[in-house]
Design a protein around this motif. Sequence first.
Motif, PDB file in Angstrom:
ATOM      1  N   ILE A 172       0.825  -1.211   0.000  1.00 58.09           N
ATOM      2  CA  ILE A 172       0.000   0.000   0.000  1.00 58.09           C
ATOM      3  C   ILE A 172       0.866   1.271   0.000  1.00 58.09           C
ATOM      4  CG2 ILE A 172      -1.957  -1.128   1.123  1.00 58.09           C
ATOM      5  CD1 ILE A 172      -1.097   0.210   3.746  1.00 58.09           C
ATOM      6  N   ILE A 173       2.174   1.097  -0.186  1.00 57.25           N
ATOM      7  CA  ILE A 173       3.083   2.236  -0.339  1.00 57.25           C
ATOM      8  C   ILE A 173       3.419   2.376  -1.818  1.00 57.25           C
ATOM      9  CG2 ILE A 173       5.352   3.197   0.239  1.00 57.25           C
ATOM     10  CD1 ILE A 173       5.320   1.504   2.772  1.00 57.25           C
ATOM     11  N   ARG A 193       3.663   7.830  -0.006  1.00 59.89           N
ATOM     12  CA  ARG A 193       4.861   7.370   0.687  1.00 59.89           C
ATOM     13  C   ARG A 193       4.597   7.270   2.191  1.00 59.89           C
ATOM     14  NH1 ARG A 193       9.900  10.520  -2.304  1.00 59.89           N
ATOM     15  NH2 ARG A 193       9.427   9.777  -4.412  1.00 59.89           N
ATOM     16  N   SER A 194       5.161   6.246   2.780  1.00 61.85           N
ATOM     17  CA  SER A 194       4.987   6.052   4.211  1.00 61.85           C
ATOM     18  C   SER A 194       6.108   5.168   4.727  1.00 61.85           C
ATOM     19  CB  SER A 194       3.625   5.405   4.502  1.00 61.85           C
ATOM     20  OG  SER A 194       3.472   5.137   5.882  1.00 61.85           O
ATOM     21  N   SER A 195       6.377   5.278   5.991  1.00 58.12           N
ATOM     22  CA  SER A 195       7.358   4.387   6.604  1.00 58.12           C
ATOM     23  C   SER A 195       6.690   3.056   6.934  1.00 58.12           C
ATOM     24  CB  SER A 195       7.922   5.022   7.879  1.00 58.12           C
ATOM     25  OG  SER A 195       6.866   5.274   8.790  1.00 58.12           O
ATOM     26  N   ILE A 196       7.499   2.056   7.181  1.00 62.03           N
ATOM     27  CA  ILE A 196       6.977   0.759   7.605  1.00 62.03           C
ATOM     28  C   ILE A 196       7.424   0.520   9.042  1.00 62.03           C
ATOM     29  CG2 ILE A 196       8.916  -0.668   6.822  1.00 62.03           C
ATOM     30  CD1 ILE A 196       6.412  -2.434   5.646  1.00 62.03           C
ATOM     31  N   CYS A 227       1.886  -1.059   8.230  1.00 58.42           N
ATOM     32  CA  CYS A 227       1.938   0.206   7.511  1.00 58.42           C
ATOM     33  C   CYS A 227       0.527   0.763   7.378  1.00 58.42           C
ATOM     34  CB  CYS A 227       2.546  -0.030   6.128  1.00 58.42           C
ATOM     35  SG  CYS A 227       2.693   1.436   5.123  1.00 58.42           S
ATOM     36  N   SER A 228       0.440   2.099   7.239  1.00 55.06           N
ATOM     37  CA  SER A 228      -0.846   2.755   7.042  1.00 55.06           C
ATOM     38  C   SER A 228      -0.685   3.908   6.060  1.00 55.06           C
ATOM     39  CB  SER A 228      -1.384   3.274   8.378  1.00 55.06           C
ATOM     40  OG  SER A 228      -2.595   3.968   8.200  1.00 55.06           O
ATOM     41  N   ILE A 255      10.035   0.075  15.713  1.00 56.48           N
ATOM     42  CA  ILE A 255      10.858   1.093  15.063  1.00 56.48           C
ATOM     43  C   ILE A 255      10.417   1.230  13.608  1.00 56.48           C
ATOM     44  CG2 ILE A 255      12.643  -0.613  14.554  1.00 56.48           C
ATOM     45  CD1 ILE A 255      14.745   1.592  14.989  1.00 56.48           C
ATOM     46  N   ARG A 256      10.446   2.452  13.081  1.00 55.43           N
ATOM     47  CA  ARG A 256       9.999   2.701  11.712  1.00 55.43           C
ATOM     48  C   ARG A 256      11.182   2.881  10.759  1.00 55.43           C
ATOM     49  NH1 ARG A 256       4.674   3.863  10.919  1.00 55.43           N
ATOM     50  NH2 ARG A 256       3.400   4.204  12.784  1.00 55.43           N
TER      51      ARG A 256
END
Length: 368
Positions: free
Chosen positions: A272-273, A278-281, A294-295, A316-317
């Motif tokens: 879903i990234i 963009r997003s961290s996991i 992830c969101s 931790i991301r």
Amino acid sequence: MKFTCEQKALYDAVSIVSRAVSSKTTVPALEGILMRAEKGLLHLSGYDLEIGISTCIDVKVDEEGEIVLNAKLFNDMLRNMPGGSVTVSADAKNLTEVRCGLTEYTILGMPAVEYPQLPQVQDSAEVIDIPAESLKSMIDQTLFAVAVVDTRPALTGVKFIFEDDLLTMVSLDGFQLAVRKEPVKSGVNVSFIVPGKALSEINKMINDDIETVSIALSKKHLMFNVGDYSLITRLLEGEFIDYKKAIPVDSETEAFVNTRALIDCIERASLIINDRLRSSIKISVEEGAVTASCSTALGRSSDKTSCKKSGPDISIRFNNKYLLDALKAANCDAVRILFKNPLAPIKILPPEGDSFLFLVLPVMVKGD
């Protein structure tokens, strides 16, 4: 100039030498390959003012001479020829005929005098032999952390450190760091920085038939001899970061996990990234399991895989790409991951020893 040789031998040589040819240049000759036929040999060179690749093959020379031919065009012509014997002849006006069977081309070449001279490594230069398999492995496990664009040119390369018959290769780009060690009997204590582009080409040139790669070192240039090919590159100048200070000395949590299983877990959670979202996991290590979650605006994802853990639970991301790059470079069935705290980089190591060490920095997110 006129020579005859086998199509496959010429095509193979031109294909590899062409990798050093510049695709964007204001110097037309640099878009070509320099060919010189003399004494039963054809010498071929490609050069983009940063790296140069050269080789020679056996040919039947009817008339000695030299010429520059457009690399892409010549390579395409050879690739599409039917095979067998190829004859290349050029007249005094650089008009060049290339014949193979019933196929014939006539193209205009360029005078060899317009081709820049490749840098030379002196015969007295220090020469170091490295097992080809070891060098390829070391490049594979450091190249991913080389900076692509950086205000510090030194970080666009890999630092080689020869010390006490141990070779250490180091790369970092500000988000990840890779250290790879291998015993190499060099007999010298020296360090230098090799451009990532040159190492990428060396990696492509090493195959199962290559046993040893020799490195000839001069003050500003380095020459790799790989089988019948030589690659020369300028060394990078500038200050390389003291990487040892960036590596956490101690850790609180250790996770022992199957490498492939963790890669699959992170890739599934990363679906879903994308470039727009963009997003961290988030990696959470608990008793018996590692969870990747992830969101984004597309939704939420979560996946987990088993692990052996010691120490407190931790979350931790990370940037998913950097974490995956490091795990894929590990090239072993399992890895040890050492965590200090949610703000400190993690260390990825082999199950035993420290032949490689990868550092991945965390991503800071408000609200965590």
